[in-house]
Design an enzyme around this catalytic site. Structure first.
Site, PDB file in Angstrom:
ATOM      1  N   CYS A   4      28.473  12.027  -5.483  1.00 48.26           N
ATOM      2  CA  CYS A   4      29.166  12.351  -6.628  1.00 48.26           C
ATOM      3  C   CYS A   4      30.629  12.000  -6.557  1.00 48.26           C
ATOM      4  CB  CYS A   4      28.807  13.945  -7.074  1.00 48.26           C
ATOM      5  SG  CYS A   4      29.567  14.540  -8.519  1.00 48.26           S
ATOM      6  N   GLY A   5      31.358  11.916  -7.730  1.00 48.78           N
ATOM      7  CA  GLY A   5      32.830  11.810  -7.583  1.00 48.78           C
ATOM      8  C   GLY A   5      33.458  13.090  -7.278  1.00 48.78           C
TER       9      GLY A   5
END
Length: 179
Positions: free
Chosen positions: A55-56
């Protein structure tokens, strides 16, 4: 005597039906598959966070670990729950997740087994975290990875913190310090 028993039974049903549960009423599995009774965290403030490796927001692991090291001890703990609910950003097995967390971020705070934090297969703990009828404080929906829930020393939900809010944000640090 019979009326007393019936009355007592009705009172007990009413009490248990309306009593709020606590964070400490839940048992989960840790990332290695062992039973983990959340009651053993009594007396500590707890930051619960749903995590993902792809995930970012994954770099928040670094801030979570730093926060854990800074405040670790008798009064504060972080509990991570890997979840694959958002764009399949946590596809790994529990073993792969544990290795990723340790290798890339040196995670030493308790990590639990991968669960679902929303949908039809939502884990019971997340029902409690997200439903006011169960937690007595607020309704919320897990909107993304790294959403945080703050639990006080008595096992009560205090608040929810949005995923993009970094773990070392002043609102979280102030809460841990008790100010």
């Amino acid at each position: 005597m019979k009326k007393t028993v019936i009355f007592f039974s009705l009172v007990m049903m009413m009490i248990t039906g309306f009593a709020q549960t606590s964070f400490y009423d839940f048992k989960v599995k840790d990332i290695e598959g062992n039973d983990f009774d959340l009651a053993k965290l009594k007396g500590k403030k707890v930051l619960v966070v749903n995590t993902a490796s792809k995930c970012g927001l994954t770099p928040q692991y670094k801030q979570l670990q730093s926060l854990f090291e800074q405040f670790d001890g008798e009064k504060f703990v972080i509990v991570g729950f890997p979840a694959n609910n958002f764009m399949k950003q946590e596809p790994g097995t529990n073993e792969e997740i544990a290795e990723f967390c340790e290798k890339n971020y040196g995670v030493t705070f308790p990590m639990m087994e991968k669960i679902s934090v929303k949908g039809d297969d939502m884990h019971p703990l997340y029902h409690w975290l997200t439903e006011k009828s169960k937690n007595g404080v607020l309704d919320s929906e897990v909107g993304w990875n790294f959403q945080k829930y703050l639990i006080d020393e008595k096992g009560h939900l205090v608040k929810m913190v949005e995923p993009r809010t970094k773990p070392d944000d002043d609102q979280i640090v102030s809460w841990i310090k008790g100010s």
